[in-house]
Design a protein around this motif. Sequence first.
Motif, PDB file in Angstrom:
ATOM      1  N   THR A 151       0.866  -1.093   0.100  1.00 42.40           N
ATOM      2  CA  THR A 151      -0.160   0.110   0.104  1.00 42.40           C
ATOM      3  C   THR A 151       0.717   1.251  -0.131  1.00 42.40           C
ATOM      4  O   THR A 151       0.605   2.058  -0.670  1.00 42.40           O
ATOM      5  CB  THR A 151      -0.928   0.079   1.139  1.00 42.40           C
ATOM      6  OG1 THR A 151      -1.820  -1.238   1.283  1.00 42.40           O
ATOM      7  CG2 THR A 151      -1.998   1.157   1.166  1.00 42.40           C
ATOM      8  N   SER A 188     -11.221  -0.006  -0.488  1.00 44.09           N
ATOM      9  CA  SER A 188     -10.969   0.436  -1.493  1.00 44.09           C
ATOM     10  C   SER A 188     -12.132   1.414  -2.154  1.00 44.09           C
ATOM     11  O   SER A 188     -11.730   2.578  -2.682  1.00 44.09           O
ATOM     12  CB  SER A 188     -10.689  -0.571  -2.705  1.00 44.09           C
ATOM     13  OG  SER A 188     -11.711  -1.127  -2.757  1.00 44.09           O
ATOM     14  N   ASP A 197       2.281   7.279  -7.773  1.00 41.69           N
ATOM     15  CA  ASP A 197       2.941   6.275  -8.626  1.00 41.69           C
ATOM     16  C   ASP A 197       4.265   6.842  -8.684  1.00 41.69           C
ATOM     17  O   ASP A 197       4.456   7.755  -9.411  1.00 41.69           O
ATOM     18  CB  ASP A 197       2.140   6.102  -9.852  1.00 41.69           C
ATOM     19  CG  ASP A 197       3.016   5.020 -10.609  1.00 41.69           C
ATOM     20  OD1 ASP A 197       3.662   3.999 -10.104  1.00 41.69           O
ATOM     21  OD2 ASP A 197       2.936   5.074 -11.964  1.00 41.69           O
ATOM     22  N   ASN A 208      -5.611   0.362  -3.856  1.00 41.42           N
ATOM     23  CA  ASN A 208      -6.397  -0.732  -3.971  1.00 41.42           C
ATOM     24  C   ASN A 208      -5.794  -1.879  -3.258  1.00 41.42           C
ATOM     25  O   ASN A 208      -6.381  -3.116  -3.322  1.00 41.42           O
ATOM     26  CB  ASN A 208      -5.839  -0.904  -5.802  1.00 41.42           C
ATOM     27  CG  ASN A 208      -6.716   0.170  -6.592  1.00 41.42           C
ATOM     28  OD1 ASN A 208      -7.742   0.502  -6.265  1.00 41.42           O
ATOM     29  ND2 ASN A 208      -6.037   0.462  -7.624  1.00 41.42           N
ATOM     30  N   ASP A 217      -0.977   2.741  -3.214  1.00 45.82           N
ATOM     31  CA  ASP A 217      -1.659   2.097  -3.925  1.00 45.82           C
ATOM     32  C   ASP A 217      -2.930   1.520  -2.911  1.00 45.82           C
ATOM     33  O   ASP A 217      -2.683   0.791  -2.377  1.00 45.82           O
ATOM     34  CB  ASP A 217      -1.146   0.914  -4.630  1.00 45.82           C
ATOM     35  CG  ASP A 217      -2.139   0.136  -5.343  1.00 45.82           C
ATOM     36  OD1 ASP A 217      -3.393   0.601  -5.619  1.00 45.82           O
ATOM     37  OD2 ASP A 217      -1.863  -0.942  -5.912  1.00 45.82           O
ATOM     38  N   ASN A 247      -4.203   7.192  -6.000  1.00 43.57           N
ATOM     39  CA  ASN A 247      -2.836   6.695  -5.742  1.00 43.57           C
ATOM     40  C   ASN A 247      -1.893   7.620  -6.036  1.00 43.57           C
ATOM     41  O   ASN A 247      -1.877   8.559  -7.139  1.00 43.57           O
ATOM     42  CB  ASN A 247      -2.884   5.552  -6.738  1.00 43.57           C
ATOM     43  CG  ASN A 247      -3.768   4.179  -6.188  1.00 43.57           C
ATOM     44  OD1 ASN A 247      -4.262   4.329  -5.127  1.00 43.57           O
ATOM     45  ND2 ASN A 247      -4.145   3.564  -7.359  1.00 43.57           N
ATOM     46  N   ASN A 296       5.156   5.468  -3.506  1.00 47.23           N
ATOM     47  CA  ASN A 296       4.041   4.825  -4.212  1.00 47.23           C
ATOM     48  C   ASN A 296       3.219   4.634  -3.058  1.00 47.23           C
ATOM     49  O   ASN A 296       3.491   4.064  -1.699  1.00 47.23           O
ATOM     50  CB  ASN A 296       4.745   3.520  -4.741  1.00 47.23           C
ATOM     51  CG  ASN A 296       5.344   3.443  -6.007  1.00 47.23           C
ATOM     52  OD1 ASN A 296       4.831   3.913  -7.087  1.00 47.23           O
ATOM     53  ND2 ASN A 296       6.772   3.266  -5.859  1.00 47.23           N
TER      54      ASN A 296
END
Length: 311
Positions: free
Chosen positions: A94, A138, A150, A132, A130, A148, A128
């Motif tokens: 995550t 989520s 990246d 998801n 994330d 998010n 990073n």
Amino acid sequence: MKNIRITVLLLMASFGGLMAQQDAQYTQYMYNTVSVNPAYAGSRGVLSITGLHRSQWVGLDGAPTTQTLNVHSPVSRRVGLGLSIVNDEIGNGTNQDTYFDAAFSYTIPTSDTGKLSFGLKAGGHLLNIDFNQLQNYSNEAGTFGLSNIDKKFSPNFGAGVYYHTEKFYAGLSVPNFLETEHFDTSGTSSSLAQERLNIYLITGYVFDLNPNLKFKPAGLLKAVSGAPLQIDLSANFMLREKVTLGVAYRWDAALSALVGFQISDQFMLGLAYDKETTELGNTSFNDGSFEFMLRYEFKSRYKNIIAPRFF
């Protein structure tokens, strides 16, 4: 229940904003000095390569894991160079932070045995995030407008000073001077992550108790605004320059056991175990934290034997 616990921790940090972000912590910090103080680069007198893995709060799903790789060496009588890579992850992918830095040191002899080194480091940080990867949450993340991140790049630069003799050492450093803020959405005051200035102070002394036994008390102090002061105290014994045994205490946080094996003149293996002294340490799903360290040092052009050192 494990997934819920770690998810709640992550959401609290994400939705409420992080007041300050601590650098990764290590129990075997005495073998990982170049990660936090660039002035240490080259101080061992040979090309030194060290890898370390830390699994924190084993048994808690999504708990932090950290890997570091350090390479440093003297390139002349006074100049040392180094490279440090740190990967820090929480929540099964995550949140992932990757730091990579190049270190430069310049050493000035102050006496027959004393040396004072000044160091600079420069590099970058990749972030990073994330959402998801968060189980069961989520959809809620989208409701709060979180998106998010990246591989967001942020530059780093830091500095340090390091003094040592044959038996004593002390260092003061700031690994990253830039206080980078990563905001999740515009128009809000809550930030998803904030890189804050961390200050490190390290010191230690080696006592020769007899020809086969050495004793080294050591300490590390880490300070960052908005977070509790971290104090690590350790006591290590080196037997016949082959085996190191020690204990450590992280103030109001953990008790630790350390063991090291000088397998050969070039290879050293280190292991550490932390037992939390907080309420988290008394839970059935937390089996403590583990570290594994392996160091390899090339033989010097000037001598065929590498003398084992505590620092």
